[in-house]
Motif scaffolding. Structure first.
Motif, PDB file in Angstrom:
ATOM      1  N   ASP A 272       1.192   9.556  -5.485  1.00 23.74           N
ATOM      2  CA  ASP A 272       2.641   9.534  -5.617  1.00 23.74           C
ATOM      3  C   ASP A 272       3.171   8.183  -5.146  1.00 23.74           C
ATOM      4  O   ASP A 272       2.596   7.554  -4.239  1.00 23.74           O
ATOM      5  CB  ASP A 272       3.270  10.660  -4.774  1.00 23.74           C
ATOM      6  CG  ASP A 272       3.099  12.027  -5.427  1.00 23.74           C
ATOM      7  OD1 ASP A 272       2.766  12.076  -6.626  1.00 23.74           O
ATOM      8  OD2 ASP A 272       3.283  13.046  -4.723  1.00 23.74           O
ATOM      9  N   LEU A 273       4.273   7.770  -5.719  1.00 16.99           N
ATOM     10  CA  LEU A 273       4.834   6.450  -5.414  1.00 16.99           C
ATOM     11  C   LEU A 273       4.997   6.244  -3.905  1.00 16.99           C
ATOM     12  O   LEU A 273       5.619   7.054  -3.216  1.00 16.99           O
ATOM     13  CB  LEU A 273       6.200   6.303  -6.090  1.00 16.99           C
ATOM     14  CG  LEU A 273       6.986   5.035  -5.755  1.00 16.99           C
ATOM     15  CD1 LEU A 273       6.285   3.794  -6.302  1.00 16.99           C
ATOM     16  CD2 LEU A 273       8.414   5.154  -6.294  1.00 16.99           C
ATOM     17  N   ASP A 274       4.420   5.141  -3.381  1.00 16.06           N
ATOM     18  CA  ASP A 274       4.554   4.802  -1.969  1.00 16.06           C
ATOM     19  C   ASP A 274       4.353   3.300  -1.823  1.00 16.06           C
ATOM     20  O   ASP A 274       3.245   2.810  -1.571  1.00 16.06           O
ATOM     21  CB  ASP A 274       3.521   5.562  -1.130  1.00 16.06           C
ATOM     22  CG  ASP A 274       3.822   5.466   0.376  1.00 16.06           C
ATOM     23  OD1 ASP A 274       4.470   4.480   0.783  1.00 16.06           O
ATOM     24  OD2 ASP A 274       3.394   6.366   1.111  1.00 16.06           O
ATOM     25  N   VAL A 275       5.438   2.558  -1.997  1.00 21.09           N
ATOM     26  CA  VAL A 275       5.379   1.099  -2.005  1.00 21.09           C
ATOM     27  C   VAL A 275       4.924   0.558  -0.655  1.00 21.09           C
ATOM     28  O   VAL A 275       4.112  -0.380  -0.585  1.00 21.09           O
ATOM     29  CB  VAL A 275       6.752   0.512  -2.400  1.00 21.09           C
ATOM     30  CG1 VAL A 275       6.778  -1.001  -2.220  1.00 21.09           C
ATOM     31  CG2 VAL A 275       7.077   0.871  -3.851  1.00 21.09           C
ATOM     32  N   GLU A 276       5.412   1.134   0.421  1.00 21.08           N
ATOM     33  CA  GLU A 276       5.050   0.617   1.751  1.00 21.08           C
ATOM     34  C   GLU A 276       3.568   0.811   2.012  1.00 21.08           C
ATOM     35  O   GLU A 276       2.889  -0.083   2.535  1.00 21.08           O
ATOM     36  CB  GLU A 276       5.886   1.319   2.831  1.00 21.08           C
ATOM     37  CG  GLU A 276       7.343   0.913   2.810  1.00 21.08           C
ATOM     38  CD  GLU A 276       7.517  -0.609   2.867  1.00 21.08           C
ATOM     39  OE1 GLU A 276       6.894  -1.240   3.749  1.00 21.08           O
ATOM     40  OE2 GLU A 276       8.261  -1.137   2.022  1.00 21.08           O
TER      41      GLU A 276
ATOM     42  N   ILE B 126      -2.553  -0.368  -6.161  1.00 20.57           N
ATOM     43  CA  ILE B 126      -1.990  -0.427  -7.522  1.00 20.57           C
ATOM     44  C   ILE B 126      -1.582   0.971  -7.976  1.00 20.57           C
ATOM     45  O   ILE B 126      -0.508   1.167  -8.557  1.00 20.57           O
ATOM     46  CB  ILE B 126      -3.020  -1.050  -8.486  1.00 20.57           C
ATOM     47  CG1 ILE B 126      -3.171  -2.551  -8.181  1.00 20.57           C
ATOM     48  CG2 ILE B 126      -2.615  -0.833  -9.939  1.00 20.57           C
ATOM     49  CD1 ILE B 126      -4.288  -3.227  -8.947  1.00 20.57           C
ATOM     50  N   ASN B 127      -2.421   1.947  -7.708  1.00 20.21           N
ATOM     51  CA  ASN B 127      -2.081   3.319  -8.096  1.00 20.21           C
ATOM     52  C   ASN B 127      -0.818   3.808  -7.400  1.00 20.21           C
ATOM     53  O   ASN B 127      -0.005   4.519  -7.990  1.00 20.21           O
ATOM     54  CB  ASN B 127      -3.253   4.248  -7.779  1.00 20.21           C
ATOM     55  CG  ASN B 127      -4.236   4.362  -8.936  1.00 20.21           C
ATOM     56  OD1 ASN B 127      -4.060   5.199  -9.815  1.00 20.21           O
ATOM     57  ND2 ASN B 127      -5.254   3.505  -8.947  1.00 20.21           N
ATOM     58  N   LEU B 128      -0.651   3.418  -6.129  1.00 11.92           N
ATOM     59  CA  LEU B 128       0.521   3.866  -5.373  1.00 11.92           C
ATOM     60  C   LEU B 128       1.809   3.172  -5.808  1.00 11.92           C
ATOM     61  O   LEU B 128       2.903   3.586  -5.420  1.00 11.92           O
ATOM     62  CB  LEU B 128       0.285   3.625  -3.877  1.00 11.92           C
ATOM     63  CG  LEU B 128      -0.735   4.547  -3.201  1.00 11.92           C
ATOM     64  CD1 LEU B 128      -1.103   3.998  -1.821  1.00 11.92           C
ATOM     65  CD2 LEU B 128      -0.188   5.968  -3.090  1.00 11.92           C
ATOM     66  N   ALA B 129       1.692   2.119  -6.597  1.00 12.51           N
ATOM     67  CA  ALA B 129       2.879   1.338  -6.989  1.00 12.51           C
ATOM     68  C   ALA B 129       3.687   2.026  -8.084  1.00 12.51           C
ATOM     69  O   ALA B 129       4.842   1.667  -8.316  1.00 12.51           O
ATOM     70  CB  ALA B 129       2.450  -0.050  -7.464  1.00 12.51           C
ATOM     71  N   PHE B 130       3.075   2.990  -8.768  1.00 11.67           N
ATOM     72  CA  PHE B 130       3.738   3.555  -9.944  1.00 11.67           C
ATOM     73  C   PHE B 130       4.432   4.884  -9.653  1.00 11.67           C
ATOM     74  O   PHE B 130       3.857   5.771  -9.028  1.00 11.67           O
ATOM     75  CB  PHE B 130       2.719   3.768 -11.068  1.00 11.67           C
ATOM     76  CG  PHE B 130       2.116   2.491 -11.568  1.00 11.67           C
ATOM     77  CD1 PHE B 130       2.897   1.544 -12.209  1.00 11.67           C
ATOM     78  CD2 PHE B 130       0.767   2.214 -11.368  1.00 11.67           C
ATOM     79  CE1 PHE B 130       2.353   0.343 -12.662  1.00 11.67           C
ATOM     80  CE2 PHE B 130       0.214   1.024 -11.813  1.00 11.67           C
ATOM     81  CZ  PHE B 130       1.004   0.095 -12.462  1.00 11.67           C
TER      82      PHE B 130
ATOM     83  N   PHE C  67       5.114  -0.269 -22.340  1.00 12.97           N
ATOM     84  CA  PHE C  67       4.886  -0.024 -20.923  1.00 12.97           C
ATOM     85  C   PHE C  67       4.952  -1.283 -20.068  1.00 12.97           C
ATOM     86  O   PHE C  67       4.919  -1.200 -18.845  1.00 12.97           O
ATOM     87  CB  PHE C  67       3.507   0.639 -20.734  1.00 12.97           C
ATOM     88  CG  PHE C  67       3.453   2.061 -21.196  1.00 12.97           C
ATOM     89  CD1 PHE C  67       3.547   3.107 -20.288  1.00 12.97           C
ATOM     90  CD2 PHE C  67       3.325   2.369 -22.534  1.00 12.97           C
ATOM     91  CE1 PHE C  67       3.502   4.430 -20.714  1.00 12.97           C
ATOM     92  CE2 PHE C  67       3.284   3.683 -22.978  1.00 12.97           C
ATOM     93  CZ  PHE C  67       3.371   4.712 -22.067  1.00 12.97           C
ATOM     94  N   GLU C  68       5.014  -2.445 -20.704  1.00 15.73           N
ATOM     95  CA  GLU C  68       4.860  -3.684 -19.949  1.00 15.73           C
ATOM     96  C   GLU C  68       5.949  -3.908 -18.905  1.00 15.73           C
ATOM     97  O   GLU C  68       5.663  -4.364 -17.798  1.00 15.73           O
ATOM     98  CB  GLU C  68       4.780  -4.869 -20.922  1.00 15.73           C
ATOM     99  CG  GLU C  68       3.459  -4.887 -21.704  1.00 15.73           C
ATOM    100  CD  GLU C  68       3.414  -5.959 -22.775  1.00 15.73           C
ATOM    101  OE1 GLU C  68       4.342  -6.790 -22.824  1.00 15.73           O
ATOM    102  OE2 GLU C  68       2.452  -5.956 -23.566  1.00 15.73           O
ATOM    103  N   SER C  69       7.171  -3.593 -19.247  1.00 14.50           N
ATOM    104  CA  SER C  69       8.256  -3.796 -18.289  1.00 14.50           C
ATOM    105  C   SER C  69       8.054  -2.926 -17.046  1.00 14.50           C
ATOM    106  O   SER C  69       8.182  -3.399 -15.906  1.00 14.50           O
ATOM    107  CB  SER C  69       9.602  -3.481 -18.935  1.00 14.50           C
ATOM    108  OG  SER C  69      10.653  -3.617 -17.994  1.00 14.50           O
ATOM    109  N   ALA C  70       7.734  -1.656 -17.273  1.00 14.33           N
ATOM    110  CA  ALA C  70       7.551  -0.730 -16.142  1.00 14.33           C
ATOM    111  C   ALA C  70       6.355  -1.142 -15.290  1.00 14.33           C
ATOM    112  O   ALA C  70       6.416  -1.110 -14.051  1.00 14.33           O
ATOM    113  CB  ALA C  70       7.361   0.692 -16.662  1.00 14.33           C
ATOM    114  N   ILE C  71       5.265  -1.526 -15.942  1.00 14.55           N
ATOM    115  CA  ILE C  71       4.073  -1.935 -15.195  1.00 14.55           C
ATOM    116  C   ILE C  71       4.343  -3.218 -14.415  1.00 14.55           C
ATOM    117  O   ILE C  71       4.023  -3.324 -13.224  1.00 14.55           O
ATOM    118  CB  ILE C  71       2.890  -2.138 -16.165  1.00 14.55           C
ATOM    119  CG1 ILE C  71       2.451  -0.802 -16.764  1.00 14.55           C
ATOM    120  CG2 ILE C  71       1.719  -2.826 -15.458  1.00 14.55           C
ATOM    121  CD1 ILE C  71       1.428  -0.937 -17.884  1.00 14.55           C
TER     122      ILE C  71
END
Length: 507
Positions: free
Chosen positions: A342-346, A301-305, A374-378
């Protein structure tokens, strides 16, 4: 900042759509009139983003505590610069192993109903707070409170707790009149000994009027005879009221809005870090959302943002990316930890697969006035890794009760920085941010070492553990943008939304 004078912004802490709005001037009273009014007639008008639901000791629903802490005095006081000083307790002392705190209660103080505020009254109020839904967790280290004479209170602790004195300067340290301490009337008609009383002319849910308590021992520090606080949930409406001359201070959404407020009438600026915006992953026991019991899921979850993009997109100039629950002004904060997620979806998808959730999962989160921006971004970020969010509309005044009741496994909410690392640790690991009471032996050991050390830098190890274990998903911290009318000196405190001390008529 366009005026060098002591303008400091009290955490207009909540992002644009959820800003805690502070405003001034009574109805029909221009800023010039307020400045020229004799001191006894001065009225300060503030605004709240949501109404309080309960004024009883131990039942404050959270959010802006200005009303609550104007009526109730506290054991200690938090000064505007973040330092602590005596309040109801004039003197205090720890024993050698920091497991007993002895308080000397200020002499000659009465509640506004005429009752004497003595050591027994302090014990009675703190015992209620120890059992209160919103304060019990903050005082969990307290094992006993005893009045050894009329002016001495001894607080015994199960272990050293560096956050205790800071906590007793806030809602958990509020002292109410014994006769009505647990009475139903205290929910809407609180009786304390603070700088103000709540007027009968208040309209619950709409307008709250505070009248100065001239018998308060520090009354001279409060120049306004009346404080009016209106519930204004919409930040645009608050800004329009500001332009109309009805408000003294309000928050802004971006620096472009500075230009809407001419310098001959208003002062604009950026405050110090005051508030954290985080996705609180509270169900680490997996009671409501079983997946959250796995640290790999929380890390995913943390990496998704993309925190940098969220900060820039939703609040350029006052939102700043972070992966930590500690204030960047404190010793526990490590700049390097911000890059941990940091963002890393994979990689996020890989972690979900390893944890047994290759197709993600569904989660319901509360939608409040605090989260809507924030809801849209989350929702989009979590959808990108396979987590589907259903937002459930919840009135803000019901939010804390629902979270404390275990209704949600994760939610977005703001949390004001406490002014101390010990306080930030306590606030993040207790109460509404830990409704399932989760912990680990390693975390307890780190907390014990930090609390006993007397060195706030010791909480750095606690911070590292919380980040590595993805205890939460912090997203942004806020340095609020503000506009204040020029007839008011505004001194933004280190800890925001605690009282009206930041405001004074401009000289």
């Amino acid at each position: 900042m366009t005026r060098a004078k002591s303008l400091r912004v009290a955490g207009l802490a909540l992002a644009a759509a959820a800003a805690v709005v502070l405003a001034g001037c009574s109805a029909g009273e221009s800023g010039e009139d307020a400045e020229e009014a004799p001191q006894e007639d001065r009225t300060l008008r503030l605004a709240l983003s949501a109404p309080p639901s309960n004024f009883s000791i131990g039942a404050w629903s959270g959010g802006d505590a200005t009303l609550f802490l104007s009526v109730y005095d506290t054991v200690f006081h938090r000064n505007l610069d973040g330092s602590l000083s005596g309040g109801i307790a004039e003197e205090w002392e720890y024993n050698d192993d920091s497991t007993q705190l002895t308080l000397t209660i200020r002499d000659g103080v009465e509640f506004t109903n005429g009752e004497v505020l003595d050591a027994q009254a302090v014990v009675a109020a703190l015992d209620v707070a120890r059992a209160g839904a919103s304060t019990a967790a903050n005082l969990a280290s307290v094992t006993d409170i005893e009045a050894t004479d009329e002016s001495t209170v001894v607080i015994s602790l199960a272990r050293p707790d560096a956050s205790l004195i800071p906590i007793l300067s806030g809602v958990s340290g509020a002292i109410g009149a014994p006769e009505v301490l647990t009475a139903e009337s205290s929910q809407l008609e609180p009786v304390g000994s603070g700088a103000y009383t709540l007027s009968d002319e208040s309209t619950a849910g709409a307008t709250y009027i505070l009248e100065k308590n001239e018998d308060f021992y520090d009354a001279e520090s409060y120049p306004f005879s009346t404080v009016e606080m209106q519930v204004i949930a919409d930040s645009t409406a608050a800004q329009n009221a500001m332009k109309a001359g009805q408000l003294h201070v309000t928050g802004l959404s971006n620096k472009d809005q500075f230009a809407q407020f001419p310098a001959d009438q208003f002062t604009t600026g950026v405050s110090l870090p005051g508030t954290l915006g985080a996705l609180w992953l509270v169900d680490r026991e997996g009671v409501v959302v079983p997946a959250l019991a796995d640290a790999r899921v929380r890390q995913a979850i943390n990496l998704a943002f993309d925190r940098e993009a969220i900060a820039t997109g939703l609040g350029s100039g006052y939102l700043h990316p972070t992966a930590q629950v500690f204030s960047p002004s404190g010793a526990a904060f490590h700049e390097d930890l911000t890059a941990t997620y940091d963002l890393d979806v994979e990689e996020a998808k890989n972690l979900l697969t390893e944890a047994g959730y290759p197709d993600g999962f569904a989660v319901t989160m509360p939608s409040t006035v605090m989260s809507t921006q924030f809801e849209s971004a989350i929702g989009q970020a979590l959808a990108d890794i396979g987590i589907t969010v259903t937002w459930e509309s919840v009135p803000f005044q019901d939010f804390y009760a629902k979270v404390l009741g275990g209704s949600y496994g994760m939610f977005f909410m703001f949390n004001g920085f406490s002014g101390s690392d010990a306080g930030d640790a306590n606030a993040s690991l207790a109460g509404v941010f830990n409704p399932f009471g989760s912990t680990t032996d390693e975390l307890e050991a780190l907390l014990a070492e930090a609390n006993a050390s007397g060195d706030e830098a010791a909480f750095g190890a606690v911070n590292e553990y919380l980040v590595e274990q993805a205890w939460f998903a912090p997203m942004v911290y806020i340095t609020p943008l503000y506009v204040v009318s020029n007839d008011i000196d505004y001194t933004p405190p280190v800890v925001a939304n605690q009282n009206v001390l930041p405001f004074a008529p401009a000289e």
